[in-house]
Structures are given as C-alpha cells and as structure tokens.
Design a protein around this motif. Structure first.
Motif, PDB file in Angstrom:
ATOM      1  N   LYS A  16       0.775  -1.050  -0.033  1.00 27.03           N
ATOM      2  CA  LYS A  16       0.023  -0.160  -0.016  1.00 27.03           C
ATOM      3  C   LYS A  16       0.897   1.145  -0.110  1.00 27.03           C
ATOM      4  O   LYS A  16       0.506   2.205  -0.507  1.00 27.03           O
ATOM      5  CB  LYS A  16      -0.936  -0.044   1.124  1.00 27.03           C
ATOM      6  CG  LYS A  16      -1.859   1.395   1.307  1.00 27.03           C
ATOM      7  CD  LYS A  16      -2.871   1.067   2.200  1.00 27.03           C
ATOM      8  CE  LYS A  16      -3.870   2.416   2.368  1.00 27.03           C
ATOM      9  NZ  LYS A  16      -3.842   3.312   1.398  1.00 27.03           N
ATOM     10  N   ASP A  20       0.451   4.088  -2.801  1.00 27.74           N
ATOM     11  CA  ASP A  20       0.206   5.526  -2.366  1.00 27.74           C
ATOM     12  C   ASP A  20       1.181   6.474  -2.665  1.00 27.74           C
ATOM     13  O   ASP A  20       0.848   7.693  -3.508  1.00 27.74           O
ATOM     14  CB  ASP A  20      -0.155   5.746  -0.854  1.00 27.74           C
ATOM     15  CG  ASP A  20      -1.325   4.930  -0.370  1.00 27.74           C
ATOM     16  OD1 ASP A  20      -2.161   4.569  -1.104  1.00 27.74           O
ATOM     17  OD2 ASP A  20      -1.257   4.633   0.842  1.00 27.74           O
ATOM     18  N   LYS A  25      -3.650   3.283  -8.892  1.00 16.28           N
ATOM     19  CA  LYS A  25      -5.099   2.622  -8.791  1.00 16.28           C
ATOM     20  C   LYS A  25      -5.162   1.343  -9.560  1.00 16.28           C
ATOM     21  O   LYS A  25      -4.870   1.363 -10.748  1.00 16.28           O
ATOM     22  CB  LYS A  25      -6.210   3.657  -8.644  1.00 16.28           C
ATOM     23  CG  LYS A  25      -6.587   4.092 -10.009  1.00 16.28           C
ATOM     24  CD  LYS A  25      -7.632   5.158  -9.747  1.00 16.28           C
ATOM     25  CE  LYS A  25      -8.182   5.934 -11.100  1.00 16.28           C
ATOM     26  NZ  LYS A  25      -7.127   6.315 -11.864  1.00 16.28           N
ATOM     27  N   GLU A  26      -6.377   0.615  -9.226  1.00 14.45           N
ATOM     28  CA  GLU A  26      -6.712  -0.287 -10.178  1.00 14.45           C
ATOM     29  C   GLU A  26      -7.151   0.024 -11.400  1.00 14.45           C
ATOM     30  O   GLU A  26      -7.789   1.002 -11.768  1.00 14.45           O
ATOM     31  CB  GLU A  26      -8.096  -1.326  -9.371  1.00 14.45           C
ATOM     32  CG  GLU A  26      -8.412  -2.300 -10.201  1.00 14.45           C
ATOM     33  CD  GLU A  26      -9.518  -3.246  -9.781  1.00 14.45           C
ATOM     34  OE1 GLU A  26     -10.005  -4.229 -10.212  1.00 14.45           O
ATOM     35  OE2 GLU A  26      -9.818  -2.834  -8.433  1.00 14.45           O
TER      36      GLU A  26
END
Length: 76
Positions: A16, A20, A25-26
């Motif tokens: 994560k 970040d 993102k996906e």
C-alpha cells in the motif's frame, strides 16, 4: 512482496505504501523495468492526458494570421 500466479502469468502484489507513493489505482498502467539482474523498478505509466500536459511545454506561438494549409503542406 509476494509473487502470485494469475492465469498463465505471474503478478506481484504491491504494498500500500508504494501504491500511495506512485498514486496508482486498479486499472492503471505501470511500467516494470529491469534495472539489474536481481532488481526491478516500477513506475506509473503516463496517460495520454499526462503526456499531452508534459508536451505542452514545447509549444511555441505561431505568427499572427498563420493558417495551416494541408494541401500546401502535402505539395512538398
């Protein structure tokens, strides 16, 4: 990080903190580069919008009254 099998490929689960930091993102595209025999680098791939924003710095003002003529350009 752990390598897992997905269909006929292998995938790496990103922590994560790295997700970040890279702002991914996906569904985003990333580039994975081999930087040494036993090391890789991961970077977020630039989207078309980001690319156009970056290339905007290379635009220069056209002369006043300039109009592009496709036929004239193709005569060369």
């Amino acid at each position: 990080m752990q390598v897992i099998k997905v269909d006929d490929s292998l995938a790496v689960l990103l922590p994560k903190a790295l997700v970040d930091e890279l702002g991914i993102k996906e569904g985003d595209d990333v580039s994975v580069l081999s930087i040494a025999r036993d090391a890789i680098a991961v970077q977020k791939a630039a989207t078309r919008a980001e690319f156009l924003k970056q290339i905007d710095q290379f635009r220069f003002p056209l002369p006043e009254g300039y109009k592009f003529d496709r036929d004239e350009a193709n005569e060369r």
